[in-house]
Design an enzyme around this catalytic site. Sequence first.
Site, PDB file in Angstrom:
ATOM      1  N   TYR A 114      -1.908  -1.046  10.358  1.00 31.44           N
ATOM      2  CA  TYR A 114      -1.889  -1.262   8.835  1.00 31.44           C
ATOM      3  C   TYR A 114      -0.595  -0.798   8.422  1.00 31.44           C
ATOM      4  CZ  TYR A 114      -3.928  -1.028   4.227  1.00 31.44           C
ATOM      5  OH  TYR A 114      -4.134  -1.064   3.095  1.00 31.44           O
ATOM      6  N   SER A 158       0.778  -1.141  -0.078  1.00 35.00           N
ATOM      7  CA  SER A 158       0.138   0.044  -0.046  1.00 35.00           C
ATOM      8  C   SER A 158       0.886   1.148   0.092  1.00 35.00           C
ATOM      9  CB  SER A 158      -0.610  -0.140   1.403  1.00 35.00           C
ATOM     10  OG  SER A 158      -1.396   1.238   1.510  1.00 35.00           O
TER      11      SER A 158
HETATM   12  P1  NAD Z   1     -11.699  -6.149   0.132  1.00 32.55           P
HETATM   13  O1  NAD Z   1     -12.125  -6.099   1.508  1.00 32.55           O
HETATM   14  O2  NAD Z   1     -12.204  -5.797  -1.100  1.00 32.55           O
HETATM   15  O3  NAD Z   1     -10.900  -7.850  -0.214  1.00 32.55           O
HETATM   16  C1  NAD Z   1     -10.059  -8.039   1.175  1.00 32.55           C
HETATM   17  C2  NAD Z   1     -10.075  -9.708   0.629  1.00 32.55           C
HETATM   18  O4  NAD Z   1      -9.505 -10.353   1.722  1.00 32.55           O
HETATM   19  C3  NAD Z   1     -11.529 -10.280   0.576  1.00 32.55           C
HETATM   20  O5  NAD Z   1     -11.389 -11.359  -0.467  1.00 32.55           O
HETATM   21  C4  NAD Z   1     -11.586 -11.024   2.065  1.00 32.55           C
HETATM   22  O6  NAD Z   1     -12.680 -11.942   2.232  1.00 32.55           O
HETATM   23  C5  NAD Z   1     -10.229 -11.306   2.359  1.00 32.55           C
HETATM   24  N1  NAD Z   1      -9.863 -11.611   3.491  1.00 32.55           N
HETATM   25  C6  NAD Z   1      -9.884 -10.859   4.753  1.00 32.55           C
HETATM   26  N2  NAD Z   1      -9.584 -11.272   5.913  1.00 32.55           N
HETATM   27  C7  NAD Z   1      -9.024 -12.583   5.489  1.00 32.55           C
HETATM   28  C8  NAD Z   1      -8.638 -13.707   6.113  1.00 32.55           C
HETATM   29  N3  NAD Z   1      -8.515 -13.868   7.457  1.00 32.55           N
HETATM   30  N4  NAD Z   1      -8.413 -14.830   5.432  1.00 32.55           N
HETATM   31  C9  NAD Z   1      -8.365 -15.034   4.177  1.00 32.55           C
HETATM   32  N5  NAD Z   1      -8.910 -13.805   3.435  1.00 32.55           N
HETATM   33  C10 NAD Z   1      -9.210 -12.596   3.961  1.00 32.55           C
HETATM   34  O7  NAD Z   1     -10.150  -5.150   0.251  1.00 32.55           O
HETATM   35  P2  NAD Z   1      -9.227  -4.420  -0.806  1.00 32.55           P
HETATM   36  O8  NAD Z   1      -9.235  -3.182  -0.976  1.00 32.55           O
HETATM   37  O9  NAD Z   1      -9.204  -5.329  -2.173  1.00 32.55           O
HETATM   38  O10 NAD Z   1      -7.822  -4.978  -0.153  1.00 32.55           O
HETATM   39  C11 NAD Z   1      -7.047  -6.022  -0.853  1.00 32.55           C
HETATM   40  C12 NAD Z   1      -5.417  -5.679  -0.493  1.00 32.55           C
HETATM   41  O11 NAD Z   1      -5.392  -4.473  -1.044  1.00 32.55           O
HETATM   42  C13 NAD Z   1      -5.366  -5.616   1.049  1.00 32.55           C
HETATM   43  O12 NAD Z   1      -4.216  -6.079   1.522  1.00 32.55           O
HETATM   44  C14 NAD Z   1      -5.090  -4.208   1.305  1.00 32.55           C
HETATM   45  O13 NAD Z   1      -4.430  -3.675   2.498  1.00 32.55           O
HETATM   46  C15 NAD Z   1      -4.622  -3.674   0.013  1.00 32.55           C
HETATM   47  N6  NAD Z   1      -4.889  -2.141  -0.314  1.00 32.55           N
HETATM   48  C16 NAD Z   1      -6.074  -1.562  -0.517  1.00 32.55           C
HETATM   49  C17 NAD Z   1      -6.203  -0.231  -0.812  1.00 32.55           C
HETATM   50  C18 NAD Z   1      -7.578   0.397  -1.144  1.00 32.55           C
HETATM   51  O14 NAD Z   1      -7.714   1.626  -1.010  1.00 32.55           O
HETATM   52  N7  NAD Z   1      -8.822  -0.457  -1.278  1.00 32.55           N
HETATM   53  C19 NAD Z   1      -5.124   0.498  -0.933  1.00 32.55           C
HETATM   54  C20 NAD Z   1      -3.710  -0.019  -0.768  1.00 32.55           C
HETATM   55  C21 NAD Z   1      -3.818  -1.294  -0.374  1.00 32.55           C
END
Ligand code: NAD
Length: 256
Positions: free
Chosen positions: A151, A138
Site C-alpha cells: 500500500y 493517502s
Molecule cells: P472502501 O473499501 O470503502 O471503498 C473502496 C472502493 O473501491 C469500493 O467502491 C470498492 O468496490 C472499490 N474497489 C475495490 N477494488 C476494486 C477494483 N478492483 N475495481 C473497481 N473498484 C474496486 O475504501 P475507502 O476507504 O473509501 O478507500 C477509497 C480510497 O481512499 C482508496 O484508494 C484508499 O486507499 C484511500 N484512502 C483511504 C483511507 C481511509 O482511512 N479509509 C485513508 C487514505 C486513503
Amino acid sequence: MLKGKTALVTGSTSGIGLGMALALAREGVNIVLNGFGDAEGPQAEVAALGVKAGYHGADMSRPDDIAALMAYAEREFGGIDILVNNAGIQHVAPVQDFPAERWDAIIAINLSSAFHTTRLALPGMLAKGWGRIINVASVHGLVASAQKSAYVAAKHGLVGFTKAVALETATSPVTVNAICPGWVLTPLVQKQVDARAAADGVDNAEAKRRLLAEKQPSLQFTTPEQLGALAVFLCSEAASNVRGQAWSLDGGWTAQ
Ligand code: NAD
C-alpha cells in the site's frame, strides 16, 4: 462552473469515492460510478441530486476493463472532464508473509489503474480545453507504516505519478493533484478496527480510539464529506494553478 461537466470516480460504490461523487453531483456534475457491491443504491443517491448517474463495473485491476469503462463514459456521457482515481484496497502483513498475489493486486488497483485512466482520459480533456485529475493517495503516499509495504509503495508511486503528469500538463488547462487522507472510517478501515479490537481484546470504540491515538493527533476521523469538499475546491477556478500537489487532510498525521 462545474454544472454539466462529467466526472468518473473509480471505486465510488462506497466510502470516500461515494462521498466525492455526491459532493460533485451537488455542484451539478454528472457522475460515472464504478466499483463492486451494490451499485443501484449509490446510483439512486447521485441521481436524486438531479444529475445523470451512470455506472460501469470495471475491475480496475484489469486494463481491458478500464478501456471498456472509458469507452462507456465516452459513449454515454461524451467523455470525462473530471477524473477521480480513487479505487483502492489494503492488505496488512509483514513483508516476508505478504502474499505475492495481494502485492500484485494492490499495485494494479491502487497505482496502475490511475495510469490507464489518465492516459485514456487526458487527450479528451486537452481537446476540450479543461480538465481535472484528482488521485486519492493517502498519508501513506508521504510516510510509511509497518505491515503495509504494498500500500505504501503504491501510494508513494501515485504521488510521484501525480507530480510527473502535473509537469507534463503544467501549461495546459488540465490540473493534476493528489489528496492524502489520514484515517477515514470506511469499510476499508473498519476491517483494521476489527483486527485491532480482536488483537487487543477491546471493543470497537476502544479500538478506534487506539488507532487514532497512534497516528492522528486530532483524534478525529477525516470524513468523506470533507474529502468531497476538497475535491470540489480542486475542481474550482480558484484552484486552477494548484498543480502536482499531495494535499493532506489527515488531522495532523504528517505534521509529526
Ligand atoms: P472502501 O473499501 O470503502 O471503498 C473502496 C472502493 O473501491 C469500493 O467502491 C470498492 O468496490 C472499490 N474497489 C475495490 N477494488 C476494486 C477494483 N478492483 N475495481 C473497481 N473498484 C474496486 O475504501 P475507502 O476507504 O473509501 O478507500 C477509497 C480510497 O481512499 C482508496 O484508494 C484508499 O486507499 C484511500 N484512502 C483511504 C483511507 C481511509 O482511512 N479509509 C485513508 C487514505 C486513503
